[in-house]
Write a protein that holds these residues in place. Structure first.
Motif, mmCIF file in Angstrom:
data_model
loop_
_atom_site.group_PDB
_atom_site.id
_atom_site.type_symbol
_atom_site.label_atom_id
_atom_site.label_comp_id
_atom_site.label_asym_id
_atom_site.label_seq_id
_atom_site.Cartn_x
_atom_site.Cartn_y
_atom_site.Cartn_z
ATOM 1 N N ASN A 136 31.782 37.400 20.403
ATOM 2 C CA ASN A 136 32.583 37.605 21.619
ATOM 3 C C ASN A 136 31.937 38.640 22.531
ATOM 4 O OD1 ASN A 136 34.499 35.708 20.949
ATOM 5 N ND2 ASN A 136 35.829 37.177 19.932
ATOM 6 N N ALA A 137 31.419 39.712 21.960
ATOM 7 C CA ALA A 137 30.759 40.745 22.753
ATOM 8 C C ALA A 137 29.511 40.186 23.437
ATOM 9 C CB ALA A 137 30.391 41.936 21.872
ATOM 10 N N MET A 138 28.763 39.368 22.715
ATOM 11 C CA MET A 138 27.558 38.770 23.291
ATOM 12 C C MET A 138 27.921 37.823 24.436
ATOM 13 S SD MET A 138 25.258 38.167 19.870
ATOM 14 C CE MET A 138 23.973 37.289 20.726
ATOM 15 N N ARG A 139 29.007 37.059 24.280
ATOM 16 C CA ARG A 139 29.429 36.155 25.347
ATOM 17 C C ARG A 139 29.866 36.947 26.579
ATOM 18 N NH1 ARG A 139 30.410 31.367 27.303
ATOM 19 N NH2 ARG A 139 32.352 30.890 28.365
ATOM 20 N N ILE B 202 28.162 36.663 30.295
ATOM 21 C CA ILE B 202 28.926 36.395 31.516
ATOM 22 C C ILE B 202 28.666 37.480 32.543
ATOM 23 C CG2 ILE B 202 31.273 36.336 32.475
ATOM 24 C CD1 ILE B 202 32.107 34.747 30.007
ATOM 25 N N LYS B 203 28.605 38.710 32.084
ATOM 26 C CA LYS B 203 28.341 39.829 32.984
ATOM 27 C C LYS B 203 26.991 39.653 33.681
ATOM 28 C CE LYS B 203 28.195 44.871 32.621
ATOM 29 N NZ LYS B 203 28.331 45.956 31.650
ATOM 30 N N ARG B 204 25.969 39.253 32.901
ATOM 31 C CA ARG B 204 24.639 39.045 33.478
ATOM 32 C C ARG B 204 24.583 37.802 34.365
ATOM 33 N NH1 ARG B 204 21.446 38.249 28.867
ATOM 34 N NH2 ARG B 204 23.013 39.014 27.463
ATOM 35 N N ALA B 205 25.464 36.820 34.134
ATOM 36 C CA ALA B 205 25.470 35.582 34.913
ATOM 37 C C ALA B 205 26.338 35.697 36.167
ATOM 38 C CB ALA B 205 25.964 34.427 34.053
ATOM 39 N N THR B 206 26.941 36.866 36.389
ATOM 40 C CA THR B 206 27.767 37.088 37.570
ATOM 41 C C THR B 206 26.950 37.857 38.606
ATOM 42 O OG1 THR B 206 29.704 37.235 36.144
ATOM 43 C CG2 THR B 206 29.958 38.003 38.413
ATOM 44 N N PRO B 207 26.545 37.200 39.692
ATOM 45 C CA PRO B 207 25.740 37.890 40.700
ATOM 46 C C PRO B 207 26.564 38.922 41.466
ATOM 47 C CG PRO B 207 26.240 35.661 41.411
ATOM 48 C CD PRO B 207 26.782 35.802 40.025
ATOM 49 N N ALA B 208 25.879 39.854 42.088
ATOM 50 C CA ALA B 208 26.552 40.922 42.833
ATOM 51 C C ALA B 208 27.404 40.359 43.968
ATOM 52 C CB ALA B 208 25.522 41.904 43.381
ATOM 53 N N TRP B 209 27.004 39.225 44.534
ATOM 54 C CA TRP B 209 27.728 38.654 45.668
ATOM 55 C C TRP B 209 28.950 37.828 45.259
ATOM 56 C CZ3 TRP B 209 27.682 33.482 44.946
ATOM 57 C CH2 TRP B 209 26.594 32.919 44.270
ATOM 58 N N ALA B 210 29.187 37.668 43.974
ATOM 59 C CA ALA B 210 30.335 36.876 43.508
ATOM 60 C C ALA B 210 31.641 37.538 43.923
ATOM 61 C CB ALA B 210 30.285 36.714 41.994
ATOM 62 N N ASP B 211 32.599 36.727 44.340
ATOM 63 C CA ASP B 211 33.915 37.225 44.736
ATOM 64 C C ASP B 211 34.796 37.288 43.493
ATOM 65 O OD1 ASP B 211 36.453 37.721 45.719
ATOM 66 O OD2 ASP B 211 36.179 36.424 47.472
ATOM 67 N N ARG B 212 34.904 38.463 42.915
ATOM 68 C CA ARG B 212 35.650 38.638 41.665
ATOM 69 C C ARG B 212 37.136 38.309 41.821
ATOM 70 N NH1 ARG B 212 32.235 40.947 37.914
ATOM 71 N NH2 ARG B 212 30.415 41.945 38.809
ATOM 72 N N SER B 213 37.691 38.496 42.999
ATOM 73 C CA SER B 213 39.115 38.161 43.194
ATOM 74 C C SER B 213 39.315 36.647 43.118
ATOM 75 C CB SER B 213 39.630 38.718 44.518
ATOM 76 O OG SER B 213 38.971 38.113 45.612
ATOM 77 N N GLN B 214 38.369 35.866 43.629
ATOM 78 C CA GLN B 214 38.480 34.408 43.536
ATOM 79 C C GLN B 214 38.272 33.942 42.093
ATOM 80 O OE1 GLN B 214 35.823 32.654 46.375
ATOM 81 N NE2 GLN B 214 37.262 32.912 48.058
ATOM 82 N N ILE B 215 37.375 34.594 41.373
ATOM 83 C CA ILE B 215 37.165 34.271 39.957
ATOM 84 C C ILE B 215 38.458 34.526 39.190
ATOM 85 C CG2 ILE B 215 35.949 34.968 37.850
ATOM 86 C CD1 ILE B 215 33.473 35.477 39.652
ATOM 87 N N LEU B 216 39.084 35.659 39.443
ATOM 88 C CA LEU B 216 40.348 36.007 38.784
ATOM 89 C C LEU B 216 41.432 34.976 39.083
ATOM 90 C CD1 LEU B 216 41.911 38.012 37.051
ATOM 91 C CD2 LEU B 216 42.405 39.299 39.140
ATOM 92 N N GLU B 217 41.444 34.425 40.290
ATOM 93 C CA GLU B 217 42.434 33.414 40.653
ATOM 94 C C GLU B 217 42.303 32.161 39.791
ATOM 95 O OE1 GLU B 217 45.106 33.644 42.640
ATOM 96 O OE2 GLU B 217 44.533 35.749 42.830
ATOM 97 N N VAL B 218 41.085 31.790 39.426
ATOM 98 C CA VAL B 218 40.891 30.617 38.564
ATOM 99 C C VAL B 218 41.478 30.895 37.182
ATOM 100 C CG1 VAL B 218 39.205 29.046 37.531
ATOM 101 C CG2 VAL B 218 38.826 29.919 39.840
ATOM 102 N N TYR B 219 41.272 32.108 36.662
ATOM 103 C CA TYR B 219 41.843 32.481 35.368
ATOM 104 C C TYR B 219 43.369 32.518 35.437
ATOM 105 C CZ TYR B 219 37.340 33.423 33.263
ATOM 106 O OH TYR B 219 36.081 33.280 32.736
#
Length: 97
Positions: free
Chosen positions: A20-23, A27-44
């Motif tokens: 789980n920690a590795m996953r 995910i952290k490394r696969a999230t670019p700086a320009w990603a909109d974290r609020s929109q990602i949270l909306e999907v969750y």
């Protein structure tokens, strides 16, 4: 198989914790700086809402897998969908065009 997996995880909790920690790190490394974290949270949030309303477990799926065999995607809102857990588990780590 599910019962065996559950029992194995109980007997080897450190292995599941490490996976789980590795996953999370991937995910952290696969999230670019320009990603909109609020929109990602909306999907969750949508996956949680669908689970609560329908009683059918929903997961957040990466359309293009983070660790695909032929292609790797990013953890961005445009690559995420809330889908039933059974579909997500059946899809596994494959890209379906």
């Amino acid at each position: 198989v599910r019962r065996w997996n559950r029992e194995w995880k109980k007997a080897n909790p450190w292995v599941a914790l490490e996976a789980n920690a590795m996953r999370r790190e991937h995910i952290k490394r696969a999230t670019p700086a320009w990603a909109d974290r609020s929109q990602i949270l909306e999907v969750y949030k949508e996956a949680a809402r669908l689970t609560a309303e329908t009683g059918v477990p929903h997961h957040v799926d990466h359309d293009i897998p983070l660790r695909g065999k032929n292609v790797c995607g990013l953890h961005v809102q445009g690559n995420l969908n809330a889908i039933p857990a059974a579909e997500n588990l059946k899809k596994r780590n494959r890209f379906q065009s």
